[in-house]
Motif scaffolding. Sequence first.
Motif, PDB file in Angstrom:
ATOM      1  N   ALA A  59       0.871  -1.122  -0.038  1.00  0.00           N
ATOM      2  CA  ALA A  59      -0.044  -0.066  -0.095  1.00  0.00           C
ATOM      3  C   ALA A  59       0.976   1.329   0.192  1.00  0.00           C
ATOM      4  N   LEU A  60       0.323   2.350  -0.372  1.00  0.00           N
ATOM      5  CA  LEU A  60       1.072   3.504  -0.344  1.00  0.00           C
ATOM      6  C   LEU A  60       0.922   4.351   1.163  1.00  0.00           C
ATOM      7  N   PHE A  61       2.051   4.485   1.629  1.00  0.00           N
ATOM      8  CA  PHE A  61       2.315   5.084   2.880  1.00  0.00           C
ATOM      9  C   PHE A  61       2.654   6.501   2.577  1.00  0.00           C
ATOM     10  N   GLU A  69      -4.646   2.781  -1.009  1.00  0.00           N
ATOM     11  CA  GLU A  69      -4.106   1.579  -2.015  1.00  0.00           C
ATOM     12  C   GLU A  69      -3.404   2.256  -3.058  1.00  0.00           C
ATOM     13  N   VAL A  70      -2.476   1.245  -3.395  1.00  0.00           N
ATOM     14  CA  VAL A  70      -1.446   1.374  -4.613  1.00  0.00           C
ATOM     15  C   VAL A  70      -2.206   2.256  -5.718  1.00  0.00           C
ATOM     16  N   PRO A  71      -1.453   3.434  -6.179  1.00  0.00           N
ATOM     17  CA  PRO A  71      -2.065   4.008  -7.176  1.00  0.00           C
ATOM     18  C   PRO A  71      -2.413   3.358  -8.594  1.00  0.00           C
ATOM     19  N   MET A  72      -3.492   3.514  -9.196  1.00  0.00           N
ATOM     20  CA  MET A  72      -3.711   2.725 -10.218  1.00  0.00           C
ATOM     21  C   MET A  72      -2.796   2.985 -11.486  1.00  0.00           C
ATOM     22  N   ILE A  73      -2.779   1.701 -12.202  1.00  0.00           N
ATOM     23  CA  ILE A  73      -1.848   1.475 -13.186  1.00  0.00           C
ATOM     24  C   ILE A  73      -2.755   1.435 -14.481  1.00  0.00           C
ATOM     25  N   LYS A  74      -2.648   2.535 -15.548  1.00  0.00           N
ATOM     26  CA  LYS A  74      -3.465   2.308 -16.674  1.00  0.00           C
ATOM     27  C   LYS A  74      -4.814   1.845 -16.304  1.00  0.00           C
TER      28      LYS A  74
END
Length: 426
Positions: free
Chosen positions: A155-157, A297-302
Amino acid sequence: MNKKKWLSATVISSFLIGSILTGCSSGEESGSESSNGKTVVEMSGWGASPEEQELLEETLASFEEEHPDIDVEFQTISDQYMDVMKTRLIGGEAADVFYLDASEAPGLMSKGVLEPLDEYVTDDFDVDDFEQPLVDAFKQDGRTYGFPKDFSTLALFYNKKAFKEAGLSGPPKTMEELREYAKKLTVDEDGDGKPEQYGLGLAKELARQFYKLDAYGAKLVDKDGNAAFASNEAIEALQPVVDQYRKDKTSALPSDVGAGWGGEMFGQGEAAMVIEGNWAVPFLENNFADLEFGTAEVPMIKGEQATAAFPVAYVMNKESKKKDAAWELISYLTGKEGMKIWTSKGFALPTRKSVAEELGYADDEIRGALVEGASYAQPWQAGENLPTISNNFDNQFTSALLGEQPLEKALKKAEDTANQEISAGN
């Protein structure tokens, strides 16, 4: 089946003995029964913190209370866990039940040393309650060889104070936004080109990058298990990582700032964002109590949600003489009651949706993003050759980050070398 290929003669001779911790039983180290006539189930796992060890002992004590005819003997393997386990499996000395990381699962599943568990499963075990990607990590050829006891996703901290000072109200939603946020969060007050705070702490290892490939149509390995990450699609997926590090200069490796890993870099204020797992939460809470941070949440990819998962399962030794009792232990530890005890403090996250909801992790301000990612996460595994593939990727990707060679050349060299080593080992 050539089990001897698993490890060298040096490893076999050096790691036959793991340190042993007797858990909640008074049973003998080996044999089917203890001195009081109970069945003894041996279980092996790696070492843990004192707090986690206490939780494990509590969970095993609860199991023994509900199963008065079974004693559990837990053996801690402190160093070189998989080397020791493979040696013991080769020698017929492995425990009845043991931990297995998803990254190592394909190799053991294909060697015929694990007991398929499907025939033991009853309706009340509720397999559908597991997050699907996590249980799928321990399946091969339609058979289930383990049930996951816990996991973490990435996840993004993010540092809330740094975000406020940069005028950012919330975490980035896409990888493109992440890169733009990193520019705003990078602070170089004296203009010497070495920021006091980087926007993003970067993890260079394949284990922290592989989940980005799928959205671009890239593959880590081909159908034969060979490295296949030097495609144009893979270059497109990973080039932004290199560009952010080399051109933008808004990301940094932990080693660039004297930190050991991303969590430490983040806690020290050297990076305003990092992408890490649940293991970072107790570390930050214990070592940087004044740090105000959030997760997302981890930023979206495409346009796609993507993250990595790192599940660990309980598996059964194919050669166990106490399979019914071993299954009783596995089904309890990965069942709702046992899992609730084991994951109650948040050191590990529950792989069952119902337990995550009951313990409040699904809605937790910090762990909620990690739990949410489980439904779409990609487990960290890629067949039996993952160690070779990962090692070569890490070496060459680092070289590309340092500007020693273009990414395209680095990935091609890593892929070719990995496949040469794989071919030589077959």
